[in-house]
Design a protein around this motif. Structure first.
Motif, short mmCIF file in Angstrom:
data_model
loop_
_atom_site.label_atom_id
_atom_site.label_comp_id
_atom_site.label_asym_id
_atom_site.label_seq_id
_atom_site.Cartn_x
_atom_site.Cartn_y
_atom_site.Cartn_z
N UNK A 1 0.85 -1.18 0.00
CA UNK A 1 0.00 0.00 0.00
C UNK A 1 0.89 1.24 0.00
N UNK A 2 0.54 2.23 -0.82
CA UNK A 2 1.32 3.46 -0.89
C UNK A 2 1.25 4.21 0.42
N UNK A 3 2.31 5.00 0.68
CA UNK A 3 2.40 5.73 1.93
C UNK A 3 1.21 6.68 2.14
N UNK A 4 0.78 7.37 1.07
CA UNK A 4 -0.35 8.29 1.20
C UNK A 4 -1.63 7.54 1.56
N UNK A 5 -1.78 6.34 1.04
CA UNK A 5 -2.96 5.54 1.36
C UNK A 5 -2.90 5.06 2.81
N UNK A 25 -12.52 13.57 3.31
CA UNK A 25 -12.78 13.81 1.88
C UNK A 25 -11.72 14.76 1.33
N UNK A 26 -11.41 15.82 2.06
CA UNK A 26 -10.41 16.79 1.60
C UNK A 26 -9.05 16.13 1.42
N UNK A 27 -8.69 15.22 2.34
CA UNK A 27 -7.40 14.54 2.23
C UNK A 27 -7.34 13.66 0.98
N UNK A 28 -8.42 13.00 0.65
CA UNK A 28 -8.46 12.19 -0.58
C UNK A 28 -8.37 13.12 -1.79
N UNK A 29 -9.14 14.20 -1.80
CA UNK A 29 -9.14 15.12 -2.94
C UNK A 29 -7.75 15.68 -3.19
N UNK A 30 -7.00 15.93 -2.16
CA UNK A 30 -5.64 16.47 -2.31
C UNK A 30 -4.72 15.49 -3.02
N UNK A 31 -5.08 14.21 -3.04
CA UNK A 31 -4.24 13.19 -3.68
C UNK A 31 -4.56 12.99 -5.16
N UNK A 32 -5.63 13.60 -5.65
CA UNK A 32 -6.00 13.43 -7.06
C UNK A 32 -4.92 14.11 -7.90
N UNK A 33 -4.27 13.39 -8.79
CA UNK A 33 -3.20 13.98 -9.60
C UNK A 33 -3.75 15.05 -10.57
N UNK A 62 -18.07 22.78 0.27
CA UNK A 62 -17.44 23.53 1.36
C UNK A 62 -15.97 23.81 1.08
N UNK A 63 -15.37 23.12 0.12
CA UNK A 63 -13.94 23.24 -0.15
C UNK A 63 -13.59 24.26 -1.23
N UNK A 64 -14.56 24.75 -1.96
CA UNK A 64 -14.26 25.59 -3.12
C UNK A 64 -13.50 26.86 -2.78
N UNK A 65 -13.61 27.32 -1.57
CA UNK A 65 -12.88 28.55 -1.19
C UNK A 65 -11.48 28.25 -0.68
N UNK A 66 -11.12 26.98 -0.58
CA UNK A 66 -9.79 26.59 -0.11
C UNK A 66 -8.94 26.14 -1.30
N UNK A 67 -7.97 26.95 -1.72
CA UNK A 67 -7.18 26.61 -2.91
C UNK A 67 -6.30 25.37 -2.77
N UNK A 68 -6.13 24.86 -1.56
CA UNK A 68 -5.31 23.65 -1.39
C UNK A 68 -6.09 22.38 -1.68
N UNK A 69 -7.40 22.51 -1.84
CA UNK A 69 -8.24 21.35 -2.13
C UNK A 69 -8.74 21.45 -3.57
N UNK A 70 -8.30 20.55 -4.45
CA UNK A 70 -8.67 20.63 -5.87
C UNK A 70 -10.09 20.11 -6.13
N UNK A 71 -11.07 20.84 -5.64
CA UNK A 71 -12.47 20.43 -5.79
C UNK A 71 -12.89 20.33 -7.25
#
Length: 124
Positions: A1-5, A25-33, A62-71
């Motif tokens: 299993x990968x470290x991020x997973x 959810x935000x943590x998973x979204x941050x992993x989307x390449x 809820x994440x659209x205003x946070x640029x670190x989350x690629x919603x």
């Protein structure tokens, strides 16, 4: 299993100190390449709550205003930009995807199957 997973699997609900569902959810979204997309349902399934796709959608809203989350990389199960109305402008989601070379026609990701990133597969 990968470290991020491994990190992600360690945050699944097990007590009061775990991350909230939205934070997971935000943590998973941050992993989307970049240049890839996933669906609300794929994130829900990965988190072990496959019937919670709508809740994932609320988290993305809820994440659209946070640029670190690629919603903008999270679409519906058919590749439609169903969350576009929650961005600053009606075209912002498509513009962000275009910057990552994800082609969208009539609010749908072109070659959705090829661009699809499944966290259950990619992070295993």
């Amino acid at each position: 299993m990968k470290k991020s997973a491994e990190k992600l699997k360690s945050i699944l609900p097990s007590g009061a100190k775990d991350l909230s569902f939205f934070e997971q959810v935000f943590e998973v979204a941050k992993l989307i390449p970049k240049g890839r997309v996933t669906s609300y349902g794929a994130i829900a399934h990965f988190l072990g709550t496959k019937m919670s796709a709508r809740m994932v959608g609320w988290a993305m809203n809820a994440a659209h205003s946070n640029p670190t989350i690629p919603a903008h990389r999270v679409v519906n199960r058919k590749g439609l930009l169903s969350g576009k109305m929650h961005f600053a402008t009606p075209t912002k989601m498509e513009e962000l995807l275009a910057k990552e070379k994800v082609k969208v026609v009539d609010d749908q990701v072109v070659d959705f199957e090829k661009k699809f990133w499944d966290p259950a597969v990619e992070l295993s």
